[in-house]
Design a protein around this motif. Structure first.
Motif, PDB file in Angstrom:
ATOM      1  N   THR A  75      25.070 -41.873  84.446  1.00 49.67           N
ATOM      2  CA  THR A  75      26.295 -41.653  85.216  1.00 49.67           C
ATOM      3  C   THR A  75      26.147 -40.433  86.106  1.00 49.67           C
ATOM      4  OG1 THR A  75      27.583 -42.603  83.410  1.00 49.67           O
ATOM      5  CG2 THR A  75      28.781 -41.302  85.043  1.00 49.67           C
ATOM      6  N   GLU A  77      28.268 -38.412  89.672  1.00 50.58           N
ATOM      7  CA  GLU A  77      29.447 -38.330  90.517  1.00 50.58           C
ATOM      8  C   GLU A  77      29.059 -38.548  91.976  1.00 50.58           C
ATOM      9  OE1 GLU A  77      31.470 -34.671  89.848  1.00 50.58           O
ATOM     10  OE2 GLU A  77      32.365 -35.351  87.950  1.00 50.58           O
ATOM     11  N   VAL A  86      34.149 -40.214  92.437  1.00 49.21           N
ATOM     12  CA  VAL A  86      34.094 -41.275  91.430  1.00 49.21           C
ATOM     13  C   VAL A  86      32.829 -41.111  90.598  1.00 49.21           C
ATOM     14  CG1 VAL A  86      35.429 -42.917  92.798  1.00 49.21           C
ATOM     15  CG2 VAL A  86      32.963 -42.832  93.072  1.00 49.21           C
ATOM     16  N   ASP A 166      29.677 -49.487  86.317  1.00 46.87           N
ATOM     17  CA  ASP A 166      31.043 -48.967  86.272  1.00 46.87           C
ATOM     18  C   ASP A 166      31.282 -48.015  87.432  1.00 46.87           C
ATOM     19  OD1 ASP A 166      31.838 -50.280  83.884  1.00 46.87           O
ATOM     20  OD2 ASP A 166      30.736 -48.772  82.722  1.00 46.87           O
ATOM     21  N   ASN A 168      34.329 -45.340  88.097  1.00 46.35           N
ATOM     22  CA  ASN A 168      35.477 -44.729  87.436  1.00 46.35           C
ATOM     23  C   ASN A 168      36.067 -43.625  88.301  1.00 46.35           C
ATOM     24  OD1 ASN A 168      35.078 -46.326  85.067  1.00 46.35           O
ATOM     25  ND2 ASN A 168      33.464 -44.907  84.430  1.00 46.35           N
ATOM     26  N   ALA A 171      41.775 -39.957  86.953  1.00 48.45           N
ATOM     27  CA  ALA A 171      43.017 -40.538  86.460  1.00 48.45           C
ATOM     28  C   ALA A 171      44.146 -40.411  87.470  1.00 48.45           C
ATOM     29  CB  ALA A 171      43.414 -39.864  85.139  1.00 48.45           C
ATOM     30  N   VAL A 174      43.721 -42.971  90.143  1.00 42.76           N
ATOM     31  CA  VAL A 174      44.090 -44.313  89.664  1.00 42.76           C
ATOM     32  C   VAL A 174      45.598 -44.488  89.682  1.00 42.76           C
ATOM     33  CG1 VAL A 174      44.033 -45.861  87.682  1.00 42.76           C
ATOM     34  CG2 VAL A 174      42.004 -44.551  88.288  1.00 42.76           C
TER      35      VAL A 174
END
Length: 318
Positions: A75, A77, A86, A166, A168, A171, A174
């Motif tokens: 993962t 950024e 993200v 993924d 992401n 928050a 979103v």
């Protein structure tokens, strides 16, 4: 019996030959290729199966796995074009096509592929907006595969797949996207409701126009019928048929009396006319019927007569 030096030399030579034979035989398992180096220089590639090399001169260099392999992309950024951060991870599939190139053209093959994939993920996804990232994942995978495969060709590598697992967003982002989606759906609902109301009003106006057109057509036909009836009565009067005028006047008189009697706001009707006038008019209608149908109710042929029959008008008592 004492052994001579020749007797000792023969077993030693046999053992040495066997050792050289076993040292020169190399077995390569299926799915692998071995590179052969002679004095540190690449000479050939051993394919799966039984192979023979020159002992002490040739040696096995790199043992390359020729099967398709998977590499997990950690993962990281990514900052998109609209400055949204993200977290993205993925997976890459590759296969070695040339063992010599994969062994001698790059140092640390897996690490090189991993860093190449991660760098291109940041480059490709950083050139797109967040909405494009979330809705065009297939396009991102195809673009990454093409770029990474082209960069890995000099290493004898074939990139078979590069997939983004993924994406992401933060928050708070979103939550903002959810509110935006709700506002967009409310907007679409209001637009659809307005369009439906507009369509209903258009259909209602068209219905009123069609009804008005049909009412006008009906009134036009009624006027034509009335004009035709007046014309027929006029022609009958011109021919000397006085009973026709009695019929016409009695019909109008009867219609007027029916309207007066059917009025809802009138409980008592004052009639300035004599009741016998209506009876006389009805008598005129009966005379016309007898003249047309005869005494027995059968139609009779018209007779030309110069005598004028006295008429009964509504103003004279019968």
């Amino acid at each position: 019996m004492p052994f001579s030096g020749f007797d000792i030399l023969i077993p030693v030579l046999v053992v040495l030959v066997l050792f050289l034979i076993f040292a020169g035989i190399k077995t390569v398992p299926q799915g692998y290729n071995y590179t052969v180096e002679r004095f540190g220089r690449y000479t050939k590639t051993l394919s799966p199966g039984l192979n023979i090399i020159v002992p002490f001169i040739d040696r096995v260099g790199a043992k390359m796995n020729m099967m398709e392999q998977v590499l997990d992309v950690p993962t990281q950024e990514v900052i998109t074009r609209d400055n949204a951060i993200v977290a993205v991870d993925g997976v890459a599939f590759y296969q070695v096509l040339s063992a010599a190139q994969a062994a001698y053209q790059v140092s640390g093959l897996e690490n090189a592929i991993l860093n190449l994939t991660m760098t291109n993920i940041r480059s490709v996804m950083g050139s797109m907006d967040l909405d494009e990232l979330l809705s065009n994942r297939d396009a991102i995978n195809d673009r990454l595969l093409r770029i990474v495969d082209e960069a890995a060709q000099p290493w004898g590598i074939k990139m078979t797949r590069v997939e983004i697992k993924d994406i992401n967003p933060p928050a708070n982002l979103v939550e903002s996207m959810a509110r935006q989606m709700m506002a967009e759906r409310n907007k679409r609902a209001q637009i659809l409701e307005a369009e439906g109301l507009k369509q209903a009003q258009v259909l209602e106006a068209e219905g009123r126009r069609e009804a008005a057109f049909r009412d006008a057509e009906a009134r036009e036909r009624a006027a034509e019928a009335e004009a035709r009836a007046t014309q027929v009565v006029s022609e009958a009067i011109a021919k000397g048929d006085v009973q026709a005028i009695n019929y016409f006047v009695a019909q109008k008189y009867t219609e007027a009396m029916a309207k007066i009697g059917s009025a809802t706001n009138s409980k008592v009707v004052l009639m300035p006319l004599e009741a016998s006038s209506l009876i006389g008019s009805l008598g005129g209608i009966g005379a016309i019927a007898k003249e047309v149908f005869g005494e027995d109710g059968q139609p009779v042929r018209p007779r030309h007569s110069t005598a004028r029959t006295p008429s009964v008008t509504p103003d004279q008592p019968a």
